[in-house]
Design a protein around this motif. Sequence first.
Motif, PDB file in Angstrom:
ATOM      1  N   GLU A  73       0.808  -1.222   0.000  1.00  0.00           N
ATOM      2  CA  GLU A  73       0.000   0.000   0.000  1.00  0.00           C
ATOM      3  C   GLU A  73       0.839   1.269   0.000  1.00  0.00           C
ATOM      4  OE1 GLU A  73      -3.751   1.940   2.535  1.00  0.00           O
ATOM      5  OE2 GLU A  73      -2.905  -0.024   3.094  1.00  0.00           O
ATOM      6  N   TYR A  74       2.038   1.210   0.606  1.00  0.00           N
ATOM      7  CA  TYR A  74       2.869   2.406   0.749  1.00  0.00           C
ATOM      8  C   TYR A  74       4.284   2.135   0.226  1.00  0.00           C
ATOM      9  CZ  TYR A  74      -0.836   3.742   4.022  1.00  0.00           C
ATOM     10  OH  TYR A  74      -2.042   4.023   4.596  1.00  0.00           O
ATOM     11  N   PRO A  75       4.970   3.174  -0.252  1.00  0.00           N
ATOM     12  CA  PRO A  75       6.359   3.009  -0.721  1.00  0.00           C
ATOM     13  C   PRO A  75       7.335   2.976   0.456  1.00  0.00           C
ATOM     14  CG  PRO A  75       5.666   5.290  -0.998  1.00  0.00           C
ATOM     15  CD  PRO A  75       4.469   4.544  -0.479  1.00  0.00           C
ATOM     16  N   LEU A  76       7.501   1.792   1.033  1.00  0.00           N
ATOM     17  CA  LEU A  76       8.258   1.657   2.274  1.00  0.00           C
ATOM     18  C   LEU A  76       9.457   0.724   2.143  1.00  0.00           C
ATOM     19  CD1 LEU A  76       5.255   1.380   4.765  1.00  0.00           C
ATOM     20  CD2 LEU A  76       6.855   3.302   4.586  1.00  0.00           C
ATOM     21  N   ASP A  77       9.942   0.495   0.948  1.00  0.00           N
ATOM     22  CA  ASP A  77      11.090  -0.392   0.782  1.00  0.00           C
ATOM     23  C   ASP A  77      12.259   0.088   1.634  1.00  0.00           C
ATOM     24  OD1 ASP A  77       9.653  -1.894  -0.957  1.00  0.00           O
ATOM     25  OD2 ASP A  77      10.688  -1.233  -2.772  1.00  0.00           O
ATOM     26  N   GLY A  78      12.812  -0.825   2.415  1.00  0.00           N
ATOM     27  CA  GLY A  78      13.950  -0.499   3.260  1.00  0.00           C
ATOM     28  C   GLY A  78      13.593   0.173   4.570  1.00  0.00           C
ATOM     29  N   GLU A  79      12.322   0.388   4.842  1.00  0.00           N
ATOM     30  CA  GLU A  79      11.927   1.145   6.028  1.00  0.00           C
ATOM     31  C   GLU A  79      11.149   0.337   7.057  1.00  0.00           C
ATOM     32  OE1 GLU A  79      10.295   5.076   5.542  1.00  0.00           O
ATOM     33  OE2 GLU A  79      11.011   5.191   3.481  1.00  0.00           O
ATOM     34  N   VAL A  80      10.823  -0.915   6.768  1.00  0.00           N
ATOM     35  CA  VAL A  80       9.929  -1.684   7.635  1.00  0.00           C
ATOM     36  C   VAL A  80      10.714  -2.592   8.572  1.00  0.00           C
ATOM     37  CG1 VAL A  80       8.053  -3.367   7.718  1.00  0.00           C
ATOM     38  CG2 VAL A  80       8.083  -1.621   5.916  1.00  0.00           C
ATOM     39  N   ALA A  81      10.385  -2.513   9.856  1.00  0.00           N
ATOM     40  CA  ALA A  81      10.920  -3.434  10.868  1.00  0.00           C
ATOM     41  C   ALA A  81       9.772  -4.228  11.468  1.00  0.00           C
ATOM     42  CB  ALA A  81      11.667  -2.681  11.958  1.00  0.00           C
ATOM     43  N   VAL A  82      10.011  -5.507  11.637  1.00  0.00           N
ATOM     44  CA  VAL A  82       9.015  -6.431  12.179  1.00  0.00           C
ATOM     45  C   VAL A  82       9.533  -6.981  13.508  1.00  0.00           C
ATOM     46  CG1 VAL A  82       7.975  -8.703  11.816  1.00  0.00           C
ATOM     47  CG2 VAL A  82       8.066  -7.067   9.931  1.00  0.00           C
ATOM     48  N   LEU A  83       8.663  -7.038  14.500  1.00  0.00           N
ATOM     49  CA  LEU A  83       9.035  -7.590  15.802  1.00  0.00           C
ATOM     50  C   LEU A  83       8.843  -9.100  15.808  1.00  0.00           C
ATOM     51  CD1 LEU A  83       9.830  -7.410  18.789  1.00  0.00           C
ATOM     52  CD2 LEU A  83       7.448  -6.834  19.307  1.00  0.00           C
ATOM     53  N   ASN A  84       9.894  -9.807  16.155  1.00  0.00           N
ATOM     54  CA  ASN A  84       9.856 -11.252  16.374  1.00  0.00           C
ATOM     55  C   ASN A  84       9.654 -11.497  17.862  1.00  0.00           C
ATOM     56  OD1 ASN A  84      10.298 -14.020  16.508  1.00  0.00           O
ATOM     57  ND2 ASN A  84      12.520 -13.843  16.226  1.00  0.00           N
ATOM     58  N   LEU A  85       8.541 -12.122  18.222  1.00  0.00           N
ATOM     59  CA  LEU A  85       8.241 -12.426  19.626  1.00  0.00           C
ATOM     60  C   LEU A  85       9.051 -13.659  20.017  1.00  0.00           C
ATOM     61  CD1 LEU A  85       4.362 -11.957  19.407  1.00  0.00           C
ATOM     62  CD2 LEU A  85       6.126 -10.218  19.827  1.00  0.00           C
TER      63      LEU A  85
END
Length: 272
Positions: A73-85
């Motif tokens: 949906e958004y131009p976020l290449d290189g900007e996304v961090a995901v939390l691993n529980l």
Amino acid sequence: MSSTPEERKHIAEDTIARTPSIVEATPGASDKSWFVPEQLPPLDPSKCPNFPPTPVEVVGTDTFTTARNLMREYPLDGEVAVLNLASDERRAGGWIGWYTRTQEEALCYSSTLYATLREEYYPWPNLGPGSVAGIFSPDIVIFKDDLCNDCVDLPVEERRIVSVITVAGPRKPELTKDGELVKASDLEDFRGKIRLVYRMAATYGKHAVVLGALGCGVYACPGKLVAREMKNVLLEKEFKGWFSHIVFAVYRPPTGSETYDEFEDAFEGVAV
């Protein structure tokens, strides 16, 4: 859905075997990571991107599916961090051998994450000195769909590179009858873990975060407590303006989820 351990074992073995070639074939991907052994310094306000207040979303889908939807949906290449529980006891919580469906294992089935969770990082303390720690994996490739869709291969054009922040919540801490942490030191350690998650994302230039219910599930932390503390730390002045998108992916099966409801209630109307 891949519902048997044998089916999931096959998926896991395929993911691990193909990870080196997927990393090599995907521009910007890598199998590098580093262990963060202590709390990071507070964020430098002079480096803040000063994003306008963004509403916090709570969704009931798989973590990587949420990240993929966000990046579609958004131009976020290189900007996304995901939390691993995460598990702080063993690599991917003993994924290989158990082949179950915790959130951490779900991330491993679908991506190149496992290769970056190196054996030498484990274990680290869960509470007390040394417990505010984690792993940063900057260039993970999501190349399979989620477990609900049998982890089928994604078309090349739908693969995504994200960063993964691996931090463990308190493991079955001592609780009062009304679901609060008994020890003040445990609460401070938990808040430190949450700050570390937000600081890792911002420090390493990740302005969109896909978070989760840190410490819920097998670590048995009450959802209401976790949602409240993750909200309160996020609302600290330090984190204002650092994130353009904030989403909590709290998986909600068709039968419903009390934890999802507690997060939805906690973050209703909240913007950061």
